[in-house]
Design a protein around this motif. Structure first.
Motif, mmCIF file in Angstrom:
data_model
loop_
_atom_site.group_PDB
_atom_site.id
_atom_site.type_symbol
_atom_site.label_atom_id
_atom_site.label_comp_id
_atom_site.label_asym_id
_atom_site.label_seq_id
_atom_site.Cartn_x
_atom_site.Cartn_y
_atom_site.Cartn_z
ATOM 1 N N CYS A 10 0.886 -1.170 -0.059
ATOM 2 C CA CYS A 10 0.177 -0.002 0.084
ATOM 3 C C CYS A 10 0.993 1.221 -0.045
ATOM 4 O O CYS A 10 0.554 2.149 -0.499
ATOM 5 N N GLY A 35 -13.463 -3.912 0.230
ATOM 6 C CA GLY A 35 -12.220 -4.621 0.509
ATOM 7 C C GLY A 35 -11.069 -3.583 1.115
ATOM 8 O O GLY A 35 -9.961 -3.742 0.488
ATOM 9 N N ASP A 58 -15.311 -3.746 4.339
ATOM 10 C CA ASP A 58 -14.608 -4.989 4.063
ATOM 11 C C ASP A 58 -15.459 -6.195 4.877
ATOM 12 O O ASP A 58 -16.720 -5.604 5.941
ATOM 13 N N ASN A 62 -11.823 -7.618 9.388
ATOM 14 C CA ASN A 62 -10.704 -6.355 9.144
ATOM 15 C C ASN A 62 -11.170 -5.150 9.722
ATOM 16 O O ASN A 62 -10.416 -4.445 9.603
ATOM 17 N N ASP A 85 -19.855 -7.759 2.660
ATOM 18 C CA ASP A 85 -19.475 -8.774 1.864
ATOM 19 C C ASP A 85 -20.083 -8.600 0.726
ATOM 20 O O ASP A 85 -21.314 -8.600 0.268
ATOM 21 N N VAL A 86 -19.502 -8.675 -0.870
ATOM 22 C CA VAL A 86 -19.945 -8.152 -1.951
ATOM 23 C C VAL A 86 -20.971 -9.224 -2.521
ATOM 24 O O VAL A 86 -21.826 -8.688 -3.259
ATOM 25 N N ALA A 103 -8.950 -2.145 -4.537
ATOM 26 C CA ALA A 103 -7.575 -2.432 -4.939
ATOM 27 C C ALA A 103 -7.196 -4.063 -4.686
ATOM 28 O O ALA A 103 -7.265 -4.458 -3.145
ATOM 29 N N GLU A 113 -17.681 -14.056 -6.777
ATOM 30 C CA GLU A 113 -17.749 -13.004 -5.982
ATOM 31 C C GLU A 113 -17.207 -11.714 -6.721
ATOM 32 O O GLU A 113 -17.727 -10.610 -6.616
HETATM 33 C C1 SAM Z 1 -5.109 -8.487 -0.825
HETATM 34 S S1 SAM Z 1 -6.332 -7.877 0.310
HETATM 35 C C2 SAM Z 1 -6.300 -6.190 -0.420
HETATM 36 C C3 SAM Z 1 -6.496 -5.009 0.784
HETATM 37 C C4 SAM Z 1 -6.562 -3.560 0.092
HETATM 38 N N1 SAM Z 1 -7.395 -3.101 -0.711
HETATM 39 C C5 SAM Z 1 -5.279 -3.341 -0.317
HETATM 40 O O1 SAM Z 1 -4.892 -3.080 -1.442
HETATM 41 O O2 SAM Z 1 -4.130 -3.677 0.663
HETATM 42 C C6 SAM Z 1 -8.163 -8.189 -0.316
HETATM 43 C C7 SAM Z 1 -9.263 -7.645 0.123
HETATM 44 O O3 SAM Z 1 -10.452 -8.249 -0.159
HETATM 45 C C8 SAM Z 1 -11.460 -8.443 0.576
HETATM 46 N N2 SAM Z 1 -12.367 -9.484 0.410
HETATM 47 C C9 SAM Z 1 -12.263 -10.706 -0.085
HETATM 48 N N3 SAM Z 1 -13.556 -11.124 -0.272
HETATM 49 C C10 SAM Z 1 -14.321 -10.096 -0.273
HETATM 50 C C11 SAM Z 1 -15.866 -10.235 -0.289
HETATM 51 N N4 SAM Z 1 -16.488 -11.530 -0.732
HETATM 52 N N5 SAM Z 1 -16.446 -9.007 -0.003
HETATM 53 C C12 SAM Z 1 -15.815 -8.032 0.670
HETATM 54 N N6 SAM Z 1 -14.501 -7.895 0.392
HETATM 55 C C13 SAM Z 1 -13.674 -9.004 0.344
HETATM 56 C C14 SAM Z 1 -10.355 -9.047 2.114
HETATM 57 O O4 SAM Z 1 -11.154 -9.304 3.267
HETATM 58 C C15 SAM Z 1 -9.153 -8.199 1.776
HETATM 59 O O5 SAM Z 1 -9.433 -7.091 2.515
#
Ligand code: SAM
Length: 201
Positions: A10, A35, A58, A62, A85-86, A103, A113
């Motif tokens: 990040c 997310g 998120d 988290n 959650d999407v 991101a 998803e």
């Molecule tokens: C690799 S992390 C990226 C976090 C942040 N956006 C970054 O760039 O550092 C992936 C993110 O996607 C979220 N995520 C995964 N599945 C999801 C879902 N079904 N709905 C919402 N968020 C989700 C995870 O909880 C996590 O925070």
């Protein structure tokens, strides 16, 4: 500061992402981030874009970290995380969202998803609204670098439902959900920032 969750990526990618967001979100007022992860992007971008309200979201695991970053930062224009959650329907988001950002999520989410993310945003965003999606993507079925190929292998070992998504497939999905690709910005470390635009119904 040391207790906060921390993503080195990040810190590296925030400046090139921000350069695009400054332009694309220039007339946005309510941005939904999907997310939010650690919350680092949210506090950085909300600070740099004082005219927008930045809605973090998120899965609930988290939330403590995101809330801790927001508290540490003390910003007025970043909102405590929504439990989104999407795959939920309907999405628990406030009215008036007119832009979206996510991101490094499309390769972590299972494909269904990713579909749910685009479908949810297609229902939420008004005509003309942008959705900025950052991460690694394949082009015409090809990895754009050896490191992305290795990264994809590591994702698949972690969970076979994960994986780097192909731009061609994303365009088809996006079209089904009412979006067209407005711009594809090549960013450092073989990542891209895809700017999707919601069309009219
Ligand atoms: C690799 S992390 C990226 C976090 C942040 N956006 C970054 O760039 O550092 C992936 C993110 O996607 C979220 N995520 C995964 N599945 C999801 C879902 N079904 N709905 C919402 N968020 C989700 C995870 O909880 C996590 O925070």
């Amino acid at each position: 500061m040391s207790d906060l969750p921390f993503s080195p990526a990040c810190e590296r990618n925030r400046e090139p992402i921000l350069a695009v967001l400054r332009e694309v979100f220039s007339s946005a007022s309510q941005v939904l981030e999907i997310g939010s992860g650690t919350g680092q992007h949210a506090v950085y971008f909300s600070d740099a874009l004082p005219d927008v309200t930045w809605h973090t979201s998120d899965v609930v695991d988290n939330h403590p970290g995101i809330a801790a970053w927001i508290a540490e930062h003390g910003a007025q224009n970043v909102v405590a995380p929504l439990a989104l959650d999407v795959t939920m329907r309907p999405w628990p988001v406030p009215e008036g969202i007119d832009a979206a950002f996510s991101a490094n999520t499309a390769h972590i989410m299972a494909w269904h998803e990713v579909c749910a993310m685009f479908a949810g945003l297609g229902s939420l965003l008004p005509s003309g609204a942008p959705f900025c999606l950052y991460g690694p993507f394949n082009i015409n079925g090809e990895f754009t670098s050896a490191s992305n190929r290795e990264f994809n292998n590591s994702l698949r070992l972690r969970d076979p439902r994960m994986g780097i998504r192909d731009l061609r497939e994303l365009k088809l999905l996006a079209a089904d959900c009412g979006f067209t690709l407005d711009a594809d910005h090549a960013l450092p470390a073989n990542n891209m920032l895809l700017v999707w635009r919601r069309g009219s119904d």
